[in-house]
Design an enzyme around this catalytic site. Structure first.
Site, mmCIF file in Angstrom:
data_model
loop_
_atom_site.group_PDB
_atom_site.id
_atom_site.type_symbol
_atom_site.label_atom_id
_atom_site.label_comp_id
_atom_site.label_asym_id
_atom_site.label_seq_id
_atom_site.Cartn_x
_atom_site.Cartn_y
_atom_site.Cartn_z
ATOM 1 N N CYS A 2 0.972 -0.968 0.013
ATOM 2 C CA CYS A 2 -0.074 -0.151 0.057
ATOM 3 C C CYS A 2 0.886 1.272 -0.077
ATOM 4 O O CYS A 2 1.691 1.226 0.749
ATOM 5 C CB CYS A 2 -1.113 0.006 1.288
ATOM 6 N N GLU A 118 -4.860 2.386 -5.569
ATOM 7 C CA GLU A 118 -3.972 1.605 -6.041
ATOM 8 C C GLU A 118 -4.407 1.787 -7.652
ATOM 9 O O GLU A 118 -5.197 2.572 -8.114
ATOM 10 C CB GLU A 118 -4.497 0.038 -6.011
#
Length: 252
Positions: A2, A118
């Protein structure tokens, strides 16, 4: 993953949601574009200490909301700059790597988030997505934390840092990226945060598909690509063909 997420809830909401006391000293700020090295709220559960700093193990552990810097700096590191390379910890090897194994057994945290970003590659282009849960509840990333002080200044204020644990993507998320943050279901929060439980092997696995199925995969503007951009516009749905992010979004 992440590498970027959003955290916009105020302290009162987080205190209520995580049943924690507030030790953030008023430092929480709304942030739609959290990036590594920023200070953000996390949730920990620790036994209290006496006036000399000794842990009172017979006293009940207290859950609290604390500010930490994103990017783990191990206590033995010579330079805190190493934290920029340790923003994530792979669940598969966390118990084995020297930089992470002690923290996994003794210093675990939850990282509240509205959702995370993302990028899905489409040819030469990368389309950003915002992954967010249903309703107003936070997503809770599993994390680990460390305390660091410079070796030549024992009286310096400690630097408290954390890393987000990641795992293989599950379900529809595999269409976006092969990795994802380790989402901790609410019913597992107590176990993950328990300071008296050194072995959490059973929790270091991908989240259940039924949890992932509740996540919205929302295409958003490429404005999020720039860490200087911030504000609620970053999480607005923007279909790829309509993304004309040719201007700078003012910081908020």
């Amino acid at each position: 993953m992440c590498g970027r997420y959003a955290a916009t809830k105020d302290p009162a909401a987080l205190i209520d949601e995580f049943a924690a006391v507030d030790l953030t000293e008023g430092r929480i700020r709304t942030d739609h574009n959290v990036a590594p090295t920023k200070d953000v709220p996390t949730v920990v559960q620790r036994h209290p200490r006496d006036a000399d700093g000794a842990v009172l193990e017979d006293e009940p552990a207290v859950r609290s909301l604390r500010m930490m810097r994103w990017g783990l700096v191990p206590f033995w590191a010579k330079d805190p700059g190493v934290g920029s390379k340790m923003i994530n910890t792979r669940a598969e090897t966390a118990k084995e790597k020297p930089s992470f194994k002690k923290a996994v057994s003794a210093r675990r945290c939850l990282v509240p988030a509205d959702g995370w970003y993302e990028w899905r590659r489409d040819g030469k282009e990368k389309q950003p997505f915002f992954m967010t849960g249903p309703g107003d509840g936070s997503l809770a990333f599993a994390g680990i934390w460390e305390t660091w002080r410079p070796k030549d200044d024992k009286d310096a204020d400690p630097l408290i840092t954390f890393s987000v644990i990641t795992t293989d993507s599950v379900g529809r998320l595999t269409d976006i990226h092969h990795r994802m943050p380790l989402l901790m279901p609410r019913e597992k929060w107590d176990t993950w945060l328990d300071p008296d439980r050194p072995d959490v092997t059973e929790l270091l696995v991908p989240p259940p598909v039924d949890l992932v199925d509740t996540i919205e995969l929302r295409p958003v503007s490429s404005l999020v690509n720039n860490v200087r951009n911030n504000g609620p516009q970053l999480v607005d749905r923007v279909e790829p063909a309509a993304d004309s992010a040719l201007f700078e979004l003012p910081n908020s």
